[in-house]
Design a protein around this motif. Structure first.
Motif, PDB file in Angstrom:
ATOM      1  N   LEU A 253     -21.974 -27.717  55.474  1.00  0.00           N
ATOM      2  CA  LEU A 253     -23.292 -27.429  56.050  1.00  0.00           C
ATOM      3  C   LEU A 253     -23.370 -26.064  56.731  1.00  0.00           C
ATOM      4  N   ILE A 254     -22.250 -25.351  56.809  1.00  0.00           N
ATOM      5  CA  ILE A 254     -22.249 -24.092  57.560  1.00  0.00           C
ATOM      6  C   ILE A 254     -23.291 -23.114  57.010  1.00  0.00           C
ATOM      7  N   ILE A 255     -23.259 -22.870  55.717  1.00  0.00           N
ATOM      8  CA  ILE A 255     -24.199 -21.907  55.118  1.00  0.00           C
ATOM      9  C   ILE A 255     -25.628 -22.429  55.213  1.00  0.00           C
ATOM     10  N   ARG A 256     -25.798 -23.699  54.964  1.00  0.00           N
ATOM     11  CA  ARG A 256     -27.137 -24.311  55.029  1.00  0.00           C
ATOM     12  C   ARG A 256     -27.744 -24.137  56.426  1.00  0.00           C
ATOM     13  N   ILE A 269     -25.194 -13.672  55.169  1.00  0.00           N
ATOM     14  CA  ILE A 269     -24.882 -15.082  54.878  1.00  0.00           C
ATOM     15  C   ILE A 269     -24.158 -15.204  53.542  1.00  0.00           C
ATOM     16  N   ARG A 270     -24.620 -14.438  52.557  1.00  0.00           N
ATOM     17  CA  ARG A 270     -23.954 -14.471  51.243  1.00  0.00           C
ATOM     18  C   ARG A 270     -22.522 -13.937  51.344  1.00  0.00           C
ATOM     19  N   GLU A 271     -22.319 -12.949  52.206  1.00  0.00           N
ATOM     20  CA  GLU A 271     -20.955 -12.436  52.403  1.00  0.00           C
ATOM     21  C   GLU A 271     -20.058 -13.518  52.995  1.00  0.00           C
ATOM     22  N   MET A 272     -20.562 -14.261  53.964  1.00  0.00           N
ATOM     23  CA  MET A 272     -19.776 -15.333  54.571  1.00  0.00           C
ATOM     24  C   MET A 272     -19.477 -16.434  53.557  1.00  0.00           C
ATOM     25  N   GLU A 273     -20.464 -16.761  52.740  1.00  0.00           N
ATOM     26  CA  GLU A 273     -20.269 -17.792  51.711  1.00  0.00           C
ATOM     27  C   GLU A 273     -19.174 -17.371  50.736  1.00  0.00           C
ATOM     28  N   ALA A 274     -19.185 -16.085  50.331  1.00  0.00           N
ATOM     29  CA  ALA A 274     -18.165 -15.569  49.412  1.00  0.00           C
ATOM     30  C   ALA A 274     -16.792 -15.577  50.063  1.00  0.00           C
ATOM     31  N   ALA A 275     -16.744 -15.234  51.361  1.00  0.00           N
ATOM     32  CA  ALA A 275     -15.464 -15.206  52.071  1.00  0.00           C
ATOM     33  C   ALA A 275     -14.847 -16.601  52.150  1.00  0.00           C
ATOM     34  N   MET A 276     -15.667 -17.614  52.427  1.00  0.00           N
ATOM     35  CA  MET A 276     -15.143 -18.981  52.485  1.00  0.00           C
ATOM     36  C   MET A 276     -14.685 -19.445  51.104  1.00  0.00           C
ATOM     37  N   ASN A 281     -11.014 -19.129  56.603  1.00  0.00           N
ATOM     38  CA  ASN A 281     -11.085 -20.350  57.400  1.00  0.00           C
ATOM     39  C   ASN A 281     -12.534 -20.643  57.806  1.00  0.00           C
ATOM     40  N   PRO A 282     -13.106 -21.782  57.377  1.00  0.00           N
ATOM     41  CA  PRO A 282     -14.495 -22.110  57.731  1.00  0.00           C
ATOM     42  C   PRO A 282     -14.715 -22.212  59.234  1.00  0.00           C
ATOM     43  N   ARG A 283     -13.638 -22.540  59.992  1.00  0.00           N
ATOM     44  CA  ARG A 283     -13.791 -22.691  61.436  1.00  0.00           C
ATOM     45  C   ARG A 283     -14.343 -21.435  62.083  1.00  0.00           C
ATOM     46  N   ASP A 284     -13.903 -20.263  61.609  1.00  0.00           N
ATOM     47  CA  ASP A 284     -14.351 -19.014  62.204  1.00  0.00           C
ATOM     48  C   ASP A 284     -15.854 -18.818  62.004  1.00  0.00           C
ATOM     49  N   PHE A 285     -16.348 -19.179  60.825  1.00  0.00           N
ATOM     50  CA  PHE A 285     -17.772 -19.027  60.542  1.00  0.00           C
ATOM     51  C   PHE A 285     -18.583 -20.103  61.263  1.00  0.00           C
ATOM     52  N   LYS A 286     -17.979 -21.272  61.442  1.00  0.00           N
ATOM     53  CA  LYS A 286     -18.666 -22.333  62.179  1.00  0.00           C
ATOM     54  C   LYS A 286     -18.823 -21.930  63.646  1.00  0.00           C
TER      55      LYS A 286
END
Length: 396
Positions: A253-256, A269-276, A281-286
């Protein structure tokens, strides 16, 4: 158009919206963009902010935002997605719930001074029974049963009450009353929004464009965000609670949440999605998401403090220094009563539930017996759930 259509689920229709926007630009007449919110409870959630942000987007482009507080529709209760009738509220209850709605709506950045605030009791309350009969004649039972929720209840033999049929007609009447050019709402509201188009045609008005946003899952990642399910993030939640609840969402749900609950640019947001996707680590983006959500509603300083609180309590497993304190008389207390008096549980039943679920600790030791008694001492630390702490002070 890209700004207005960010994260949108469906538009009826894009061509009509383009036509209306072009005509508005040519004539200088702002579009009247309507959003209705029923005050069935006193607190708005992040789920409510999705269409509110769309209303803000139209306002920023110079159009007229029309926020309708559904104090009359709330007395019926929207049957959308329900397998049974909602409990009916009195008009007094709906007005009491609505008391803080405008203030909460302003938290998304809507300029209230330029927003037309209306209560649908303005035009629904004066209707006579003859008016109601004429309104009911605009819709057939067969059309109503096209709704998935009604058709499912009918097939299962569950009762459908006549007053529930009036809800889409009441919402559609709102559109006629304010002469809406565009109506915003969740995709689950599609039937109601289309009824508004029908009633506007019947009234000789140009039918509104229906711009629908997706239904966003709550922090459980499964059900629609809802106060009744407890899977929500409330606009009135304190910073630490807001941050902690955001950190509880599943990774998918992070990107959503970034798309629908923040104003972070889509490119980022697209950059973060590509990085994950590449293994970051999704925790950093969360954590970045939680910080951004808290910042939007409480400010930058509160966001930093909430993140530090989270790191202290959950990552370092420490107890925060600035705990809220409660002063109690010396003696032994039933654990259930202690939690209530410390303000960590709203009721005895909720306190028992927390204890039985293993969510209570006394000085770091988990307490699982709801019948236990605790001798209070000065400086004792109580914990309820993952994020609520309290330090006990004993009265002299």
């Amino acid at each position: 158009m890209e700004y207005l259509l960010r994260g949108v689920a469906e538009v009826v229709s894009v061509e009509e919206l383009e036509r209306k926007l072009t005509e508005s630009y040519r004539t200088g007449r702002p579009l009247r963009v309507k959003l209705g919110i029923d005050p069935t409870a006193r607190e708005l959630t992040l789920g409510h902010t999705v269409p509110l942000r769309k209303l803000k987007a139209f306002q920023e482009l110079g159009h007229q935002a029309v926020l309708i507080i559904g104090d009359y529709t709330a007395m019926v209760g929207d049957p959308t997605g329900r397998n049974e009738a909602r409990p009916q509220l009195s008009h007094e209850e709906t007005r009491a719930n609505a008391a803080t709605y405008v203030e909460q709506a302003a938290k998304v950045g809507l300029d209230i001074s330029r927003t037309e605030i209306r209560y649908n009791s303005e035009w629904l309350a004066p209707m006579t029974f003859a008016d109601v009969v004429r309104l009911a004649s605009k819709m057939t039972v067969a059309r109503m049963l096209e709704r998935e929720d009604f058709s499912k209840r009918y097939a299962e033999g569950r009762p459908i009450f006549i007053h529930e049929f009036f809800y889409p007609l009441m919402q559609g009447t709102d559109s006629v009353a304010v002469r809406a050019d565009v109506e915003l709402g969740g995709i689950d509201q599609k039937f109601n929004l289309l009824v508004g188009r029908d009633l506007q045609r019947d009234a000789g008005q140009d039918p509104q464009v229906c711009l629908m946003t997706p239904i966003i899952e709550g922090i459980d990642g499964v059900e629609k965000m809802s106060k009744s399910l407890g899977n929500y993030i409330g606009l009135s939640h304190p910073p630490e609670e807001m941050y902690g609840r955001t950190m509880a969402i599943p990774d998918h749900l992070i990107i959503r949440y970034f798309v629908h609950f923040t104003e972070v640019p889509m490119e980022r947001i697209r950059e973060m999605e590509a990085a994950m996707a590449a293994g970051a680590n999704p925790r950093d983006f969360k954590m970045a998401l939680a910080r951004e959500i808290v910042r939007l509603y409480h400010g930058e300083e509160a966001a930093r403090a909430a993140e530090e609180h989270f790191r202290t309590v959950f990552q370092r497993r420490e107890i925060p220094e600035d705990l809220p304190e409660v002063t109690l008389a010396p003696g032994n207390y039933p654990l259930v009563r202690l939690l209530v008096e410390a303000g960590l549980a709203p009721s005895n039943s909720e306190a028992r539930r927390l204890i039985q679920q293993g969510g209570v600790a006394v000085d770091g030791e988990k307490a699982t017996d709801p019948l236990a008694e605790v001798q209070v001492r000065d400086g004792m630390v109580l914990r309820a759930g993952k994020r609520r702490f309290c330090r006990v002070r004993v009265a002299p």
